[in-house]
Design a protein around this motif. Structure first.
Motif, PDB file in Angstrom:
ATOM      1  N   VAL A 105       0.856  -1.190   0.000  1.00  0.00           N
ATOM      2  CA  VAL A 105       0.000   0.000   0.000  1.00  0.00           C
ATOM      3  C   VAL A 105       0.890   1.238   0.000  1.00  0.00           C
ATOM      4  O   VAL A 105       1.728   1.397   0.893  1.00  0.00           O
ATOM      5  CB  VAL A 105      -0.914   0.021   1.242  1.00  0.00           C
ATOM      6  CG1 VAL A 105      -1.823   1.255   1.220  1.00  0.00           C
ATOM      7  CG2 VAL A 105      -1.737  -1.263   1.335  1.00  0.00           C
ATOM      8  N   ARG A 106       0.722   2.095  -0.985  1.00  0.00           N
ATOM      9  CA  ARG A 106       1.487   3.340  -0.968  1.00  0.00           C
ATOM     10  C   ARG A 106       0.890   4.287   0.061  1.00  0.00           C
ATOM     11  O   ARG A 106      -0.335   4.483   0.113  1.00  0.00           O
ATOM     12  CB  ARG A 106       1.490   4.000  -2.346  1.00  0.00           C
ATOM     13  CG  ARG A 106       2.579   5.072  -2.489  1.00  0.00           C
ATOM     14  CD  ARG A 106       2.627   5.666  -3.870  1.00  0.00           C
ATOM     15  NE  ARG A 106       1.548   6.622  -4.088  1.00  0.00           N
ATOM     16  CZ  ARG A 106       1.409   7.362  -5.187  1.00  0.00           C
ATOM     17  NH1 ARG A 106       2.274   7.227  -6.180  1.00  0.00           N
ATOM     18  NH2 ARG A 106       0.397   8.195  -5.320  1.00  0.00           N
ATOM     19  N   ASN A 107       1.751   4.853   0.907  1.00  0.00           N
ATOM     20  CA  ASN A 107       1.248   5.781   1.913  1.00  0.00           C
ATOM     21  C   ASN A 107       1.562   7.226   1.547  1.00  0.00           C
ATOM     22  O   ASN A 107       2.078   7.499   0.457  1.00  0.00           O
ATOM     23  CB  ASN A 107       1.765   5.414   3.314  1.00  0.00           C
ATOM     24  CG  ASN A 107       3.274   5.622   3.462  1.00  0.00           C
ATOM     25  OD1 ASN A 107       3.941   6.199   2.595  1.00  0.00           O
ATOM     26  ND2 ASN A 107       3.818   5.156   4.571  1.00  0.00           N
ATOM     27  N   ALA A 108       1.265   8.137   2.458  1.00  0.00           N
ATOM     28  CA  ALA A 108       1.416   9.561   2.170  1.00  0.00           C
ATOM     29  C   ALA A 108       2.870   9.970   1.975  1.00  0.00           C
ATOM     30  O   ALA A 108       3.148  11.023   1.393  1.00  0.00           O
ATOM     31  CB  ALA A 108       0.791  10.388   3.295  1.00  0.00           C
ATOM     32  N   ASP A 109       3.806   9.143   2.433  1.00  0.00           N
ATOM     33  CA  ASP A 109       5.230   9.426   2.256  1.00  0.00           C
ATOM     34  C   ASP A 109       5.762   8.890   0.935  1.00  0.00           C
ATOM     35  O   ASP A 109       6.942   9.085   0.619  1.00  0.00           O
ATOM     36  CB  ASP A 109       6.038   8.808   3.407  1.00  0.00           C
ATOM     37  CG  ASP A 109       5.585   9.305   4.767  1.00  0.00           C
ATOM     38  OD1 ASP A 109       5.309  10.514   4.883  1.00  0.00           O
ATOM     39  OD2 ASP A 109       5.486   8.493   5.701  1.00  0.00           O
ATOM     40  N   ASP A 111       5.980   5.701   0.374  1.00  0.00           N
ATOM     41  CA  ASP A 111       6.515   4.370   0.649  1.00  0.00           C
ATOM     42  C   ASP A 111       5.428   3.321   0.445  1.00  0.00           C
ATOM     43  O   ASP A 111       4.244   3.581   0.700  1.00  0.00           O
ATOM     44  CB  ASP A 111       7.023   4.278   2.091  1.00  0.00           C
ATOM     45  CG  ASP A 111       8.152   5.257   2.385  1.00  0.00           C
ATOM     46  OD1 ASP A 111       8.966   5.492   1.477  1.00  0.00           O
ATOM     47  OD2 ASP A 111       8.198   5.785   3.516  1.00  0.00           O
ATOM     48  N   TYR A 112       5.840   2.139  -0.008  1.00  0.00           N
ATOM     49  CA  TYR A 112       4.906   1.022  -0.140  1.00  0.00           C
ATOM     50  C   TYR A 112       5.039   0.142   1.092  1.00  0.00           C
ATOM     51  O   TYR A 112       6.080  -0.472   1.313  1.00  0.00           O
ATOM     52  CB  TYR A 112       5.183   0.229  -1.414  1.00  0.00           C
ATOM     53  CG  TYR A 112       4.581   0.866  -2.653  1.00  0.00           C
ATOM     54  CD1 TYR A 112       3.319   0.492  -3.108  1.00  0.00           C
ATOM     55  CD2 TYR A 112       5.267   1.858  -3.349  1.00  0.00           C
ATOM     56  CE1 TYR A 112       2.759   1.077  -4.239  1.00  0.00           C
ATOM     57  CE2 TYR A 112       4.707   2.455  -4.480  1.00  0.00           C
ATOM     58  CZ  TYR A 112       3.456   2.056  -4.913  1.00  0.00           C
ATOM     59  OH  TYR A 112       2.889   2.637  -6.029  1.00  0.00           O
ATOM     60  N   ILE A 113       3.990   0.101   1.918  1.00  0.00           N
ATOM     61  CA  ILE A 113       4.020  -0.654   3.162  1.00  0.00           C
ATOM     62  C   ILE A 113       3.219  -1.940   2.994  1.00  0.00           C
ATOM     63  O   ILE A 113       2.244  -1.984   2.246  1.00  0.00           O
ATOM     64  CB  ILE A 113       3.476   0.173   4.343  1.00  0.00           C
ATOM     65  CG1 ILE A 113       2.009   0.548   4.117  1.00  0.00           C
ATOM     66  CG2 ILE A 113       4.327   1.428   4.545  1.00  0.00           C
ATOM     67  CD1 ILE A 113       1.361   1.241   5.300  1.00  0.00           C
ATOM     68  N   PRO A 114       3.615  -3.024   3.687  1.00  0.00           N
ATOM     69  CA  PRO A 114       2.943  -4.304   3.495  1.00  0.00           C
ATOM     70  C   PRO A 114       1.584  -4.370   4.186  1.00  0.00           C
ATOM     71  O   PRO A 114       1.346  -3.722   5.210  1.00  0.00           O
ATOM     72  CB  PRO A 114       3.920  -5.303   4.126  1.00  0.00           C
ATOM     73  CG  PRO A 114       4.656  -4.511   5.150  1.00  0.00           C
ATOM     74  CD  PRO A 114       4.776  -3.127   4.577  1.00  0.00           C
ATOM     75  N   GLY A 115       0.718  -5.161   3.605  1.00  0.00           N
ATOM     76  CA  GLY A 115      -0.596  -5.430   4.182  1.00  0.00           C
ATOM     77  C   GLY A 115      -1.109  -6.763   3.670  1.00  0.00           C
ATOM     78  O   GLY A 115      -0.506  -7.377   2.788  1.00  0.00           O
ATOM     79  N   ILE A 116      -2.230  -7.195   4.227  1.00  0.00           N
ATOM     80  CA  ILE A 116      -2.857  -8.453   3.833  1.00  0.00           C
ATOM     81  C   ILE A 116      -4.306  -8.175   3.473  1.00  0.00           C
ATOM     82  O   ILE A 116      -5.008  -7.453   4.200  1.00  0.00           O
ATOM     83  CB  ILE A 116      -2.806  -9.493   4.978  1.00  0.00           C
ATOM     84  CG1 ILE A 116      -1.360  -9.802   5.374  1.00  0.00           C
ATOM     85  CG2 ILE A 116      -3.544 -10.771   4.574  1.00  0.00           C
ATOM     86  CD1 ILE A 116      -0.568 -10.536   4.327  1.00  0.00           C
ATOM     87  N   ILE A 117      -4.763  -8.737   2.342  1.00  0.00           N
ATOM     88  CA  ILE A 117      -6.190  -8.654   2.028  1.00  0.00           C
ATOM     89  C   ILE A 117      -6.911  -9.689   2.881  1.00  0.00           C
ATOM     90  O   ILE A 117      -6.657 -10.902   2.766  1.00  0.00           O
ATOM     91  CB  ILE A 117      -6.452  -8.895   0.537  1.00  0.00           C
ATOM     92  CG1 ILE A 117      -5.790  -7.785  -0.299  1.00  0.00           C
ATOM     93  CG2 ILE A 117      -7.960  -8.934   0.261  1.00  0.00           C
ATOM     94  CD1 ILE A 117      -5.998  -7.922  -1.787  1.00  0.00           C
ATOM     95  N   HIS A 158       0.617   6.360   8.141  1.00  0.00           N
ATOM     96  CA  HIS A 158       0.482   7.434   7.138  1.00  0.00           C
ATOM     97  C   HIS A 158      -0.345   6.988   5.932  1.00  0.00           C
ATOM     98  O   HIS A 158      -0.056   7.355   4.789  1.00  0.00           O
ATOM     99  CB  HIS A 158       1.859   7.926   6.696  1.00  0.00           C
ATOM    100  CG  HIS A 158       2.669   8.483   7.810  1.00  0.00           C
ATOM    101  ND1 HIS A 158       3.998   8.839   7.667  1.00  0.00           N
ATOM    102  CD2 HIS A 158       2.366   8.754   9.117  1.00  0.00           C
ATOM    103  CE1 HIS A 158       4.462   9.293   8.814  1.00  0.00           C
ATOM    104  NE2 HIS A 158       3.493   9.254   9.710  1.00  0.00           N
ATOM    105  N   VAL A 159      -1.370   6.193   6.205  1.00  0.00           N
ATOM    106  CA  VAL A 159      -2.277   5.735   5.150  1.00  0.00           C
ATOM    107  C   VAL A 159      -3.282   6.831   4.844  1.00  0.00           C
ATOM    108  O   VAL A 159      -3.682   7.594   5.729  1.00  0.00           O
ATOM    109  CB  VAL A 159      -3.010   4.455   5.598  1.00  0.00           C
ATOM    110  CG1 VAL A 159      -4.050   4.044   4.566  1.00  0.00           C
ATOM    111  CG2 VAL A 159      -2.014   3.323   5.803  1.00  0.00           C
ATOM    112  N   ARG A 160      -3.678   6.934   3.586  1.00  0.00           N
ATOM    113  CA  ARG A 160      -4.704   7.902   3.196  1.00  0.00           C
ATOM    114  C   ARG A 160      -5.483   7.383   2.003  1.00  0.00           C
ATOM    115  O   ARG A 160      -5.029   6.479   1.282  1.00  0.00           O
ATOM    116  CB  ARG A 160      -4.082   9.256   2.876  1.00  0.00           C
ATOM    117  CG  ARG A 160      -3.137   9.251   1.686  1.00  0.00           C
ATOM    118  CD  ARG A 160      -2.493  10.615   1.468  1.00  0.00           C
ATOM    119  NE  ARG A 160      -1.553  10.579   0.348  1.00  0.00           N
ATOM    120  CZ  ARG A 160      -0.793  11.616  -0.002  1.00  0.00           C
ATOM    121  NH1 ARG A 160      -0.854  12.752   0.686  1.00  0.00           N
ATOM    122  NH2 ARG A 160       0.034  11.527  -1.034  1.00  0.00           N
TER     123      ARG A 160
END
Length: 361
Positions: A105-109, A111-117, A158-160
């Motif tokens: 997931v790309r955040n406001a910075d 950066d691509y941060i990991p996540g799980i569906i 920093h998710v949006r």
């Protein structure tokens, strides 16, 4: 067969670059590095990348090469009070393949941060929910990045909303079995074949000028190719694709796109009928050159040929597709063999498309 390590590296870099529809910047940046020696590069605000061969003379017939740089992706819709993320699809996904997928997931910075569906775990389902067969729906899924609240997701992660999401799949190559594993082969494998063909033709005189484009947002429909044709004004076009392979679930007599049988040339799909005379000419050329190709009549799907053929005064178009198993899912399989034969076919086409041939269509 002999594998070109440089070409394989290019495929890997293009596959690994994040590029959901509308967010192709990093793919374009990778492509720019590989295309720099080929000729003049131009870019529009939609991130369409135009490649003008330095051998072009101007005032001649123009062959357009097209491959789309985007991949099916997701976009953040909203953040729930518990910190999980609602999302929407960018493009047509196999939704049943999404649950449990690791994503970035790309955040406001930036950066691509990991996540799980994630979806409701089976442990908490009622018997009726567990036994009821149904297709997965996006509104039953969320992306979990590990946040515990809305505030945590915003302040610490920093998710949006409005940010792109892609699978976390990384490219790998099984040299012993000639198998490429990765994501976004539709159409990064087509982008790589387009660039590799131009690299091999570097310094060679051709009968026509060639302008290539890595177009954006194709997974949302052939929309941006309506823009690119106005930049290029093509007389004829070759559209590259990473096309869905059908050899693992289709009766043998109906298989039209199998691994290790060369690129696929489709006669039609729901978006376009590829120029019939041009299509037959290309198939005859493949036979003459001894390049293995496949043919298909598609019940679904679409591509940029649809708008290229109907924009301006129209440009006859064909589609050269490299077979991709499990396209529009988080994990794809292709072979270097099919990539190589697609490159050889594009080179053969560019060497044999002449002004007289175009006029004869």
């Amino acid at each position: 067969m002999q594998v070109d390590k440089t070409a394989l590296q290019m495929i890997a870099e293009l596959s690994d670059a994040p590029g959901a529809p509308g967010f192709e910047d990093e793919v374009v940046a990778v492509a720019r590095r590989w295309c720099a020696p080929i000729g003049e590069l131009k870019e529009d605000f939609l991130r369409n990348l135009y490649i003008h061969r330095k051998e072009n003379k101007g005032g001649r017939k123009v062959v357009m090469l097209d491959a789309h740089s985007d991949e099916v992706g997701l976009v953040i819709h909203s953040i729930k009070p518990n910190g999980t993320l609602r999302f929407l699809m960018l493009g047509s996904w196999n939704k049943n393949a999404l649950i449990g997928t690791k994503v970035l997931v790309r955040n406001a910075d930036g950066d691509y941060i990991p996540g799980i569906i994630a979806a409701k775990p089976v442990h908490f389902m009622s018997r009726a929910e567990e036994d009821r067969p149904r297709f997965a729906e996006i509104d039953t899924m969320v992306i979990d990045v590990g946040a515990v609240s809305y505030e945590d997701a915003v302040e610490n992660f920093h998710v949006r909303m409005g940010e792109p999401v892609i699978p976390a799949t990384k490219f790998s190559y099984d040299e012993k079995r000639d198998l490429m594993f990765g994501r976004g082969f539709d159409c990064r494998i087509g982008c790589a074949a387009l660039i590799e063909a131009l690299r091999r033709l570097d310094g060679k005189e051709l009968p026509c000028d060639v302008i290539a484009v890595l177009s954006t947002q194709e997974e949302l429909g052939p929309r941006n190719s309506k823009v690119t044709v106005h930049h290029i004004h093509p007389d004829i076009a070759i559209v590259m694709e990473g096309c869905p392979a059908d050899d693992t679930f289709t009766p043998a007599y109906a298989i039209q796109t199998a691994l290790r049988k060369g690129p696929m040339f489709r006669h039609l799909d729901v978006s376009a009928i590829c120029a019939p005379r041009y299509q037959r000419w290309a198939l005859d050329l493949a036979a003459k050159k001894g390049i293995p190709v496949q043919e298909s009549v598609r019940q679904g799907g679409g591509n940029n040929a649809a708008s290229i053929q109907t924009a301006l005064v129209g440009a006859p178009s064909i589609v050269c597709g490299i077979p991709v198993r499990y396209a529009h899912s988080p994990n794809c399989i292709s072979t270097y063999y099919d990539f190589e034969k697609a490159v050889e076919m594009v080179i053969a086409l560019l060497e044999n498309i002449t002004p007289e041939m175009i006029e004869a269509l």
